[in-house]
Design an enzyme around this catalytic site. Structure first.
Site, mmCIF file in Angstrom:
data_model
loop_
_atom_site.group_PDB
_atom_site.id
_atom_site.type_symbol
_atom_site.label_atom_id
_atom_site.label_comp_id
_atom_site.label_asym_id
_atom_site.label_seq_id
_atom_site.Cartn_x
_atom_site.Cartn_y
_atom_site.Cartn_z
ATOM 1 N N PHE A 43 0.839 -1.198 0.000
ATOM 2 C CA PHE A 43 0.000 0.000 0.000
ATOM 3 C C PHE A 43 0.876 1.251 0.000
ATOM 4 C CE2 PHE A 43 -3.492 2.693 1.901
ATOM 5 C CZ PHE A 43 -4.363 2.531 0.839
ATOM 6 N N GLY A 44 1.808 1.248 -0.985
ATOM 7 C CA GLY A 44 2.634 2.442 -1.201
ATOM 8 C C GLY A 44 1.919 3.350 -2.183
ATOM 9 N N ARG A 45 2.708 4.107 -2.915
ATOM 10 C CA ARG A 45 2.106 5.095 -3.834
ATOM 11 C C ARG A 45 1.167 4.431 -4.845
ATOM 12 N NH1 ARG A 45 7.488 5.994 -3.629
ATOM 13 N NH2 ARG A 45 8.278 8.040 -3.012
ATOM 14 N N ILE A 46 1.655 3.338 -5.473
ATOM 15 C CA ILE A 46 0.856 2.741 -6.552
ATOM 16 C C ILE A 46 -0.365 2.020 -5.976
ATOM 17 C CG2 ILE A 46 0.882 1.109 -8.494
ATOM 18 C CD1 ILE A 46 3.916 1.816 -8.787
ATOM 19 N N ARG A 66 6.456 -7.070 -9.486
ATOM 20 C CA ARG A 66 7.618 -7.793 -9.990
ATOM 21 C C ARG A 66 7.274 -9.267 -10.097
ATOM 22 N NH1 ARG A 66 9.261 -3.738 -11.635
ATOM 23 N NH2 ARG A 66 11.224 -2.664 -11.234
ATOM 24 N N GLU A 116 11.749 -12.662 -17.013
ATOM 25 C CA GLU A 116 11.472 -11.888 -18.231
ATOM 26 C C GLU A 116 12.679 -11.890 -19.159
ATOM 27 O OE1 GLU A 116 10.158 -8.040 -16.912
ATOM 28 O OE2 GLU A 116 8.593 -8.935 -15.691
ATOM 29 N N HIS A 163 5.464 -6.363 -19.561
ATOM 30 C CA HIS A 163 6.026 -5.379 -18.601
ATOM 31 C C HIS A 163 5.908 -3.950 -19.153
ATOM 32 C CE1 HIS A 163 9.068 -4.994 -15.061
ATOM 33 N NE2 HIS A 163 8.303 -3.917 -15.156
ATOM 34 N N ILE A 164 4.661 -3.500 -19.306
ATOM 35 C CA ILE A 164 4.433 -2.166 -19.906
ATOM 36 C C ILE A 164 3.585 -1.255 -19.017
ATOM 37 C CG2 ILE A 164 4.664 -2.901 -22.324
ATOM 38 C CD1 ILE A 164 1.500 -2.859 -22.385
HETATM 39 C C1 GLV Z 1 8.953 -0.742 -13.726
HETATM 40 O O1 GLV Z 1 8.822 -1.909 -13.606
HETATM 41 C C2 GLV Z 1 9.383 0.117 -12.678
HETATM 42 O O2 GLV Z 1 9.792 -0.358 -11.608
HETATM 43 O O3 GLV Z 1 9.344 1.330 -12.878
#
Ligand code: GLV
Length: 303
Positions: free
Chosen positions: A138-141, A222, A251, A269-270
């Site tokens: 529960f960080g920024r993202i 990840r 990957e 990974h986009i």
């Molecule tokens: C992408 O995977 C990032 O860590 O910015």
């Protein structure tokens, strides 16, 4: 002060990832390195590049860099937080929605020539509105993903080693739970934890089996946070209903068991790959690098 014209640049514009010997050779005599997550900057690389003062990763995650070794050697490490938060959260939602509503299957079907008439029972999916969203990390993202869930009237549970401020919990209408409770209760589980030794295979046979059979797993964090072999079995054997994955354990290899499955949406990974965000990430990394070379504090250091 650095005059831009005075900066000499060795730019790897090939798509090929430099091997460790190539990277070491190219770093000879350089003051700074701006790199992507595909470059492994370990103690051996740092030892072979004693002139390097800064490693500026063009990513928020920095598990490709041995940060402790860098700090021991007096090398500053920087990453690109904030600028990619909303774009990455958008993509986690894109995976969630695409998996729940079978968008990729629908697209393939529509193109295939098999669509002959409107069909009542065609491609039924899962509702998102009003369901329970579980966030692991529960960080920024994670918080940006939670903010979007407000519009879907969802109940949001999160697991994180650090409890968010009460004001944040109130504003985003979320509550902190143990991992097991989040996994048991959520209809959608989205992973937003960094990759650390303790988060390796956080989602494994035991934890995947805790999820509802109807639940969907989303991973835009990840790859190694999920035991991919266990996930393949979970998807094949119906321990969970589906998965939306942007990241993989090795990957660009994808576990071959995932490829034929229709209940999984795969992306290369986009998550941060919008044009604006990729430019913002690159700009921030360059600014970090130049600040350090100019004797100034970096904008976004990794501590
Ligand atoms: C992408 O995977 C990032 O860590 O910015």
């Amino acid at each position: 002060m650095l005059i831009p014209g005075e900066v000499s640049l060795d730019y790897n514009d090939s798509l090929a990832v430099l091997s460790k010997p190539e990277l070491i050779a190219r770093l000879r005599g350089k003051d700074g390195l701006i790199c992507h997550i595909v470059s492994s900057i370990d103690d051996e690389v740092l030892a072979a590049a004693p002139t390097v003062k800064v490693v500026a990763n063009v990513a928020v995650g920095y598990n490709n860099i041995d940060v402790a070794a860098a700090h021991r050697r007096g090398v500053v490490v920087t990453n690109t937080p904030d600028v990619l938060t909303e774009t990455t959260a958008d993509f986690a939602w894109a995976l969630l929605m695409a998996t729940a509503r079978r968008v990729v299957e629908a697209d393939r079907f529509a193109r295939s020539g098999q669509w002959h008439r409107w069909q009542w029972d065609l491609l039924w999916g899962a509702d998102v509105y009003g369901k329970t969203l579980g966030l692991v990390g529960f960080g920024r993202i994670g918080r940006a993903v939670a903010r979007r869930a407000l519009g879907f009237n969802m109940r949001v549970l999160y697991q994180d080693s650090v409890r968010a401020d009460a004001a944040v919990e109130r504003e985003l209408s979320v509550s902190r739970q143990e991992l097991e409770a989040v996994l048991r209760e959520a209809d959608f589980v989205s992973l937003h934890t960094p990759f650390l030794p303790e988060t390796r295979h956080l989602m494994n046979e035991r934890t995947l089996r805790l999820m509802k059979k109807s639940a969907i797993l989303v991973n835009a964090s990840r790859g190694p946070v999920v035991d991919e072999a266990a996930l393949v079995r979970a998807l094949q054997e119906g321990w969970i209903a589906g998965a939306g994955l942007d990241v993989f354990e090795e990957e660009p290899k994808i576990h071959p068991g995932l490829i034929p499955l229709t209940n999984v949406v795969l992306a290369p990974h986009i998550a941060s790959a919008s044009s604006d965000t990729r430019v913002a990430m690159a700009t921030l990394a360059v600014r970090n690098c130049l600040a350090v070379l100019d004797g100034k504090p970096p904008l976004t250091p990794v501590r």
